[in-house]
Design a protein around this motif. Structure first.
Motif, short mmCIF file in Angstrom:
data_model
loop_
_atom_site.label_atom_id
_atom_site.label_comp_id
_atom_site.label_asym_id
_atom_site.label_seq_id
_atom_site.Cartn_x
_atom_site.Cartn_y
_atom_site.Cartn_z
N SER A 95 -13.87 3.85 23.78
CA SER A 95 -13.10 4.44 24.89
C SER A 95 -12.87 5.93 24.71
CB SER A 95 -11.74 3.73 25.00
OG SER A 95 -10.98 3.92 23.82
N SER A 96 -13.13 6.45 23.49
CA SER A 96 -12.86 7.86 23.21
C SER A 96 -14.05 8.51 22.53
CB SER A 96 -11.61 8.00 22.32
OG SER A 96 -11.47 9.33 21.88
N THR A 97 -14.72 9.37 23.26
CA THR A 97 -15.82 10.15 22.68
C THR A 97 -15.33 11.00 21.52
OG1 THR A 97 -16.99 10.23 24.78
CG2 THR A 97 -17.54 11.93 23.18
N GLU A 98 -14.16 11.60 21.69
CA GLU A 98 -13.60 12.47 20.66
C GLU A 98 -13.34 11.71 19.37
OE1 GLU A 98 -9.98 15.77 20.20
OE2 GLU A 98 -10.11 14.50 21.99
N ALA A 99 -12.86 10.48 19.50
CA ALA A 99 -12.59 9.66 18.31
C ALA A 99 -13.88 9.33 17.57
CB ALA A 99 -11.88 8.37 18.72
N GLN A 100 -14.91 8.96 18.30
CA GLN A 100 -16.18 8.62 17.67
C GLN A 100 -16.81 9.82 16.97
OE1 GLN A 100 -17.94 6.72 21.29
NE2 GLN A 100 -18.26 4.97 19.94
N ILE A 101 -16.70 10.98 17.60
CA ILE A 101 -17.24 12.19 16.98
C ILE A 101 -16.48 12.53 15.70
CG2 ILE A 101 -17.48 14.70 17.28
CD1 ILE A 101 -18.01 14.15 20.26
N ALA A 102 -15.15 12.43 15.75
CA ALA A 102 -14.33 12.72 14.56
C ALA A 102 -14.67 11.77 13.42
CB ALA A 102 -12.85 12.61 14.91
N ALA A 103 -14.83 10.49 13.72
CA ALA A 103 -15.16 9.50 12.69
C ALA A 103 -16.55 9.75 12.11
CB ALA A 103 -15.08 8.09 13.27
N ALA A 104 -17.53 10.02 12.98
CA ALA A 104 -18.90 10.28 12.52
C ALA A 104 -18.96 11.52 11.63
CB ALA A 104 -19.84 10.43 13.71
N ASN A 105 -18.23 12.56 12.02
CA ASN A 105 -18.21 13.79 11.21
C ASN A 105 -17.58 13.55 9.85
OD1 ASN A 105 -19.48 15.39 13.14
ND2 ASN A 105 -17.57 16.02 14.10
N ALA A 106 -16.49 12.79 9.81
CA ALA A 106 -15.83 12.51 8.53
C ALA A 106 -16.74 11.68 7.63
CB ALA A 106 -14.51 11.77 8.78
N LEU A 107 -17.38 10.67 8.18
CA LEU A 107 -18.30 9.84 7.38
C LEU A 107 -19.48 10.67 6.89
CD1 LEU A 107 -18.22 6.63 9.59
CD2 LEU A 107 -17.43 6.79 7.22
N LEU A 167 -12.64 3.50 13.61
CA LEU A 167 -12.49 4.57 14.59
C LEU A 167 -13.81 4.89 15.27
CD1 LEU A 167 -10.44 6.60 15.80
CD2 LEU A 167 -11.13 8.21 14.01
N LEU A 168 -14.89 4.78 14.52
CA LEU A 168 -16.22 5.05 15.08
C LEU A 168 -16.54 4.09 16.22
CD1 LEU A 168 -18.84 6.75 14.76
CD2 LEU A 168 -19.66 5.01 13.17
N ASP A 225 -3.47 10.71 17.20
CA ASP A 225 -3.16 11.02 15.79
C ASP A 225 -4.30 10.59 14.89
OD1 ASP A 225 -0.68 11.99 16.53
OD2 ASP A 225 0.27 10.02 16.36
N ARG A 226 -4.95 9.49 15.21
CA ARG A 226 -6.09 9.01 14.41
C ARG A 226 -7.22 10.03 14.44
NH1 ARG A 226 -7.64 3.38 16.75
NH2 ARG A 226 -8.99 3.27 14.90
N ILE A 227 -7.45 10.61 15.62
CA ILE A 227 -8.49 11.63 15.75
C ILE A 227 -8.14 12.85 14.89
CG2 ILE A 227 -9.58 13.24 17.36
CD1 ILE A 227 -9.14 11.07 19.55
N GLU A 228 -6.89 13.30 15.01
CA GLU A 228 -6.46 14.46 14.22
C GLU A 228 -6.56 14.17 12.73
OE1 GLU A 228 -2.45 17.19 13.42
OE2 GLU A 228 -2.44 15.67 15.02
N ALA A 229 -6.16 12.97 12.31
CA ALA A 229 -6.21 12.61 10.89
C ALA A 229 -7.64 12.54 10.38
CB ALA A 229 -5.50 11.28 10.67
N ALA A 230 -8.56 12.01 11.20
CA ALA A 230 -9.97 11.94 10.80
C ALA A 230 -10.55 13.34 10.62
CB ALA A 230 -10.78 11.16 11.83
N ASN A 231 -10.21 14.24 11.52
CA ASN A 231 -10.67 15.63 11.39
C ASN A 231 -10.08 16.29 10.15
OD1 ASN A 231 -12.31 15.68 13.71
ND2 ASN A 231 -10.56 16.12 15.03
N SER A 232 -8.80 16.02 9.88
CA SER A 232 -8.15 16.59 8.69
C SER A 232 -8.76 16.02 7.42
CB SER A 232 -6.64 16.29 8.72
OG SER A 232 -6.03 16.88 9.85
N LEU A 233 -9.07 14.72 7.44
CA LEU A 233 -9.70 14.09 6.28
C LEU A 233 -11.07 14.70 6.02
CD1 LEU A 233 -8.75 11.81 4.42
CD2 LEU A 233 -9.99 10.20 5.87
N ALA A 234 -11.83 14.95 7.08
CA ALA A 234 -13.14 15.59 6.93
C ALA A 234 -13.00 16.98 6.35
CB ALA A 234 -13.85 15.63 8.28
#
Length: 616
Positions: free
Chosen positions: A211-223, A206-207, A172-181
């Protein structure tokens, strides 16, 4: 987001509306008039009180609490409870104007009940967002519109997304970060709201989710989306974002490094404090490492074939000794003869080694995109910064950039050229850097200059030629008089069909012929010797190139006024015309033009003797 030092603890904030609710209940029980209305108020207040108490229990049981919407809503609830308490207290009073009071109070009761309904709606929304029933463990993003945000729905969405990024399950954190971006991408107002409502700290957290490449990518994109303006970049810096970004850059798979390198570039571009902080955190060395990946492999293999085992062992011992002396906080050190990083090898973490095979097996488009973003990051770090430019030259940065300009095309080649342009501009303004990085016997400097000249001569692309021309111009004071090979290509570009290229060539040649250059007389003769006067005369016909053409002609006239090429091209006539036209628009050139005319008259006697009255 943790509250500031001036803010009360969240439990203390909640205690006040609970106390108010109890006072409203007591006042309603004591009401002497409008008991039915007071009873309705008491029922609503009881519901609020129950929600508030549930919220208190929740806040004390959760470690990472997103407080921003809680504080905002509790402030609004408290105001409404204060208004309810004032109204209910009036019902204890008796008056001969009781009927009038009853009419007035009935209207007030309707208003207060509506406000309490809105507060109950806000609390329901808040408890849904925080997921108080499941102690924040249920899945999904809670999206609905609370009454407080009825006029501005965006803020409720931002709250929901940030709360999920901070408190939700990883998916959900990944989805929310993508939605925030995606939401922030729409406009700058949404970006501003996201930062103001505390979106940066949970994204940085989140960055760090290694343990999660997808999470780090989502956080980096949002930032990255948020970091397009100075104040928002500073918010990331103030949250200690720079060390986190640097750590992730040096300790992640390529697919994560791609957006993180892009984030470094954007932050450095928009905030000089971030630019310097990144340098202090030693981000330049891992960036050069990323650029050098597979860049020197063939060269390294050839070199290995030519050297004996003994010499390789000796070199490795020397490099290990140097790296142990000069190692920095992130432990990036040079290592020759490795197939994955060649001259540069990333150390400092077990995960860095684990990603080595992953990097080698990555798709070519992933590798090239990482280099594109890494080169852009170096460009933005070097831009306007002498210290960062020096740091790049102290690594294998220059040699790596030269190799990439030689081998690559498109955006990567362009970013590398722009980085070189910034480094040479810094060297132009700083003599220590110029002498250290661009010594005549420096192999890295020679490699860079060779590639700059190749771009100028062989590539028919103004986009690439312009930074190459500017770079050569910035290094004008480093070339000895015998180094005429750099003059010829610039003179050739004076005749370029692209006016901007021709103009930049004229500006670059000015730096060779300027009196500030100790070898200006030798360089002026070389410019004329390469038949630079005829194309220079043609530049005077264009408004865009006229100014710089006049300045360069003046320098040539002053330093080589006796050259027949100037007389044959009728430079004197041209400068006399410029004295009337260009000088009118640029009065600061009057002295330079007059001095050039004087020198031409001096060497070509019998021509316009009236001008001989000027003395330099």
């Amino acid at each position: 987001m943790m509250g500031s030092a001036e803010e009360k603890r969240i439990e203390d904030e909640l205690s006040y509306p609970i106390w108010l609710a109890e006072r409203v209940r007591s006042a309603a029980d004591e009401a002497g008039s409008l008991k039915a209305e007071c009873g309705e108020v008491a029922k609503q207040v009881d519901r609020l009180s129950q929600m508030l108490r549930t919220l208190v229990r929740f806040t004390t049981s959760v470690q990472s609490l997103y407080e921003r919407p809680i504080r905002r809503l509790i402030s609004e609830v408290s105001k409404n409870l204060e208004r309810a308490l004032t109204l209910v207290r009036k019902c204890k009073r008796q008056s001969i104007l009781r009927r009038v009071v009853r009419i007035t109070s009935a209207t007030e009761f309707r208003k207060v009940l509506n406000l309490l309904d809105a507060s109950i709606g806000d609390m329901k929304w808040l408890m849904g967002v925080l997921d108080t029933e499941n102690n924040g463990t249920s899945s999904g993003i809670f999206l609905s519109l609370p009454p407080i945000a009825s006029n501005d729905p965006i803020i409720s969405w931002v709250w929901s997304y940030i709360a999920t990024v901070q408190m939700g399950e990883l998916t959900d954190r990944i989805e929310a970060a993508n939605s925030l971006a995606s939401l922030a991408q729409d406009n700058d107002r949404n970006k501003k709201i996201t930062v103001e409502e505390g979106g940066v700290p949970p994204l940085l957290k989140l960055l760090k989710e290694s343990s999660s490449t997808e999470a780090q990518i989502a956080a980096a994109n949002a930032l990255f989306v948020l970091a397009n303006e100075h104040e928002r970049v500073r918010s990331i810096v103030d949250e200690m974002g720079v060390p986190i970004v640097v750590q992730v850059l040096g300790d992640s798979p390529m697919k994560v490094q791609i957006p993180v390198a892009k984030l470094v570039a954007r932050m450095a571009e928009h905030d000089p404090v971030a630019q310097e902080d990144f340098a202090r955190e030693n981000v330049i060395r891992p960036l050069v490492t990323l650029l050098s990946f597979e860049t020197f492999v063939e060269d390294s293999r050839t070199q290995m074939g030519k050297q004996s085992i003994h010499s390789i062992v000796q070199i490795n011992k020397e490099m290990e000794k140097n790296s142990s002396i000069g190692s920095n906080s992130r432990n990036y050190s040079y290592r020759p003869y490795t197939n994955s990083y060649s001259n540069l090898h990333m150390e400092g973490s077990s995960r860095g080694g684990n990603h080595r095979k992953e990097r080698e097996n990555e798709k070519p488009e992933v590798k090239i995109q990482l280099k594109i973003n890494g080169a852009e990051a170096l460009w933005m770090l070097a831009k306007g910064s002498v210290s960062n430019s020096r740091r790049i030259t102290e690594t294998k940065g220059l040699l790596c950039l030269a190799k990439l300009v030689e081998k690559e095309q498109g955006e990567l080649q362009y970013n590398c050229l722009m980085t070189v342009m910034e480094i040479t501009a810094a060297a132009e303004s700083n003599s220590d850097l110029r002498r250290a990085a661009f010594k005549t016997n420096s192999l890295a400097a020679k490699a860079v200059i060779d590639q700059l000249l190749r771009v100028i001569k062989e590539l028919d692309s103004p986009t690439l030629q312009i930074p190459a021309i500017k770079s050569i111009g910035s290094l004008a004071r480093t070339f000895p008089a015998r180094e005429t090979r750099v003059i010829g290509p610039l003179v050739t570009q004076l005749a370029s069909k692209d006016q901007e290229v021709a103009m930049e060539a004229a500006i670059a040649l000015q730096k060779f012929a300027s009196p500030e250059n100790f070898l200006c007389m030798d360089h002026s003769k070389s410019i004329i010797g390469f038949n630079g006067v005829p194309p220079l005369m043609r530049l005077l016909r264009s408004e865009m190139t006229q100014l710089h053409g006049v300045i360069l002609l003046c320098y040539l006239a002053i330093h080589s006024g006796d050259n027949e090429a100037l007389e044959q091209a009728r430079v004197l006539t041209a400068l006399e015309g410029a004295d009337r036209t260009v000088v009118a628009q640029h009065p600061d050139l009057k002295e330079l033009v007059s001095k050039a005319i004087y020198h031409l008259n001096l060497y070509h006697t019998g021509v316009h003797p009236q001008r001989q009255s000027y003395a330099p």
